[in-house]
Design a protein around this motif. Structure first.
Motif, PDB file in Angstrom:
ATOM      1  N   ARG A  46      -2.336  -0.812   7.673  1.00 55.86           N
ATOM      2  CA  ARG A  46      -2.151  -1.258   6.055  1.00 55.86           C
ATOM      3  C   ARG A  46      -1.454  -2.442   6.727  1.00 55.86           C
ATOM      4  O   ARG A  46      -0.593  -2.742   7.319  1.00 55.86           O
ATOM      5  CB  ARG A  46      -1.327  -0.426   5.302  1.00 55.86           C
ATOM      6  N   LYS A  49       0.626  -6.728   2.736  1.00 52.73           N
ATOM      7  CA  LYS A  49       0.245  -6.570   1.296  1.00 52.73           C
ATOM      8  C   LYS A  49      -0.318  -5.053   0.908  1.00 52.73           C
ATOM      9  O   LYS A  49      -0.618  -4.901  -0.316  1.00 52.73           O
ATOM     10  CB  LYS A  49      -1.011  -7.575   0.827  1.00 52.73           C
ATOM     11  N   ASN A  50      -0.335  -4.145   1.913  1.00 49.49           N
ATOM     12  CA  ASN A  50      -0.721  -2.975   1.725  1.00 49.49           C
ATOM     13  C   ASN A  50      -2.029  -2.694   1.769  1.00 49.49           C
ATOM     14  O   ASN A  50      -2.472  -1.726   1.170  1.00 49.49           O
ATOM     15  CB  ASN A  50       0.083  -2.153   0.362  1.00 49.49           C
ATOM     16  N   ASP A  51      -2.929  -3.695   1.717  1.00 47.98           N
ATOM     17  CA  ASP A  51      -4.200  -3.546   1.836  1.00 47.98           C
ATOM     18  C   ASP A  51      -4.979  -2.799   3.296  1.00 47.98           C
ATOM     19  O   ASP A  51      -3.968  -3.124   4.373  1.00 47.98           O
ATOM     20  CB  ASP A  51      -5.141  -4.874   1.927  1.00 47.98           C
ATOM     21  N   ALA A  85     -11.182   1.619   2.186  1.00 46.58           N
ATOM     22  CA  ALA A  85     -10.117   0.680   1.469  1.00 46.58           C
ATOM     23  C   ALA A  85      -9.971   1.075  -0.094  1.00 46.58           C
ATOM     24  O   ALA A  85      -8.847   1.328  -0.447  1.00 46.58           O
ATOM     25  CB  ALA A  85     -10.502  -0.736   1.547  1.00 46.58           C
ATOM     26  N   ALA A  89      -6.650   2.946  -1.653  1.00 49.64           N
ATOM     27  CA  ALA A  89      -6.029   2.196  -2.924  1.00 49.64           C
ATOM     28  C   ALA A  89      -5.813   3.346  -4.170  1.00 49.64           C
ATOM     29  O   ALA A  89      -5.639   2.932  -5.274  1.00 49.64           O
ATOM     30  CB  ALA A  89      -6.681   1.145  -3.424  1.00 49.64           C
ATOM     31  N   ASP A 115     -10.824  -7.393   7.225  1.00 49.90           N
ATOM     32  CA  ASP A 115      -9.837  -7.572   6.289  1.00 49.90           C
ATOM     33  C   ASP A 115     -10.166  -6.965   4.765  1.00 49.90           C
ATOM     34  O   ASP A 115     -11.520  -7.315   4.541  1.00 49.90           O
ATOM     35  CB  ASP A 115      -9.243  -9.122   5.896  1.00 49.90           C
ATOM     36  N   THR A 116      -9.546  -6.295   4.006  1.00 50.03           N
ATOM     37  CA  THR A 116     -10.217  -5.709   2.686  1.00 50.03           C
ATOM     38  C   THR A 116      -9.282  -6.184   1.492  1.00 50.03           C
ATOM     39  O   THR A 116      -8.204  -6.308   1.620  1.00 50.03           O
ATOM     40  CB  THR A 116     -10.348  -3.987   2.820  1.00 50.03           C
ATOM     41  N   GLU A 117      -9.941  -6.259   0.311  1.00 49.38           N
ATOM     42  CA  GLU A 117      -9.328  -6.500  -0.853  1.00 49.38           C
ATOM     43  C   GLU A 117      -9.854  -5.538  -1.991  1.00 49.38           C
ATOM     44  O   GLU A 117     -11.283  -6.084  -2.159  1.00 49.38           O
ATOM     45  CB  GLU A 117      -9.149  -7.921  -1.085  1.00 49.38           C
ATOM     46  N   VAL A 118      -9.260  -4.825  -2.781  1.00 46.24           N
ATOM     47  CA  VAL A 118      -9.832  -4.240  -3.844  1.00 46.24           C
ATOM     48  C   VAL A 118      -9.842  -5.452  -4.792  1.00 46.24           C
ATOM     49  O   VAL A 118      -8.528  -5.736  -5.236  1.00 46.24           O
ATOM     50  CB  VAL A 118      -9.120  -3.034  -4.430  1.00 46.24           C
ATOM     51  N   VAL A 128     -14.586  -3.880  -3.890  1.00 49.19           N
ATOM     52  CA  VAL A 128     -13.934  -3.941  -2.573  1.00 49.19           C
ATOM     53  C   VAL A 128     -14.434  -5.277  -1.934  1.00 49.19           C
ATOM     54  O   VAL A 128     -15.729  -5.329  -1.861  1.00 49.19           O
ATOM     55  CB  VAL A 128     -13.839  -2.740  -1.736  1.00 49.19           C
TER      56      VAL A 128
END
Ligand SMILES: CCCCC/C=C\C/C=C\C/C=C\C/C=C\CCCC(=O)SCCNC(=O)CCNC(=O)[C@H](O)C(C)(C)COP(=O)(O)OP(=O)(O)OC[C@H]1O[C@@H](n2cnc3c(N)ncnc32)[C@H](O)[C@@H]1OP(=O)(O)O
Length: 151
Positions: A46, A49-51, A85, A89, A115-118, A128
């Protein structure tokens, strides 16, 4: 033999290790199931940013274009990492749609960063976004992954 990937050297100081099997079980064998394998080697973290973030080594057996990773191997990594991811989350999902733009050839025997982002949650649909890079400026692929809640 090619040098082994030095994940620790690439790991950023604000990343903490993430234990995927403890969250989703041991069935994720296709991509990340063999940490010492000749095809893929993955490590999950993680970020600050906790992603979820992954370091992914593409071995010689992922070859597609000479000396470079097969697009399907990049797709497999993105499928697992972006789906995971969503789970990380808090969304139990399967991947419904994965849309990938391949931007640059990825050299074999190198470690890439995912790198990931919801980016949104609408009803059962979790979107995602992910980027597969060399950890610096080099962008190999970017993807939108539509995940659908199953529980
Ligand atoms: C029996 C085994 C089940 C076990 C489950 C247990 C564990 C979980 C499994 C895996 C998790 C483990 C680790 C996770 C980490 C990484 C994951 C790896 C990723 C994968 O490798 S995973 C395998 C590949 N994955 C599939 O093999 C999916 C096959 N497929 C289906 O299982 C269904 O197809 C499903 C569930 C996707 C939908 O079916 P459904 O009947 O439940 O839902 P429905 O169709 O009603 O859709 C509801 C709303 O989503 C929209 N929507 C649906 N699908 C869409 C699409 N494709 N494109 C655009 N929109 C879509 C609709 O348009 C509607 O939208 P709206 O509500 O706005 O109308």
């Amino acid at each position: 033999m090619a040098p082994l990937p030095d994940f620790e050297a690439l790991r950023k100081t604000d990343w903490t290790p993430f234990d995927a099997p403890s969250l989703v079980g041991k069935s994720l064998r296709f991509v990340s199931g063999d940490p010492q394998g000749k095809r893929f080697r993955l490590r999950y973290f993680r970020d600050g940013k906790n992603d979820l973030v992954a370091l992914a080594w593409f071995g010689e057996e992922t070859e597609g274009p000479p000396g470079h990773a097969h697009g399907g191997s990049m797709a497999a990594v993105l499928d697992e990492v972006l789906g995971l991811a969503a789970w990380a989350a808090g969304h139990p999902i399967v991947v419904g749609n994965l849309n990938i733009h391949f931007r640059k050839l990825l050299p074999l025997e190198s470690v890439a960063q995912v790198d990931t982002e919801v980016v949104s949650v609408k009803g059962r649909k979790v979107l995602v976004r992910g980027r597969l890079t060399d950890g610096k400026e080099g962008l190999y692929a970017e993807a939108d992954c539509l995940c659908i809640r199953i529980l």
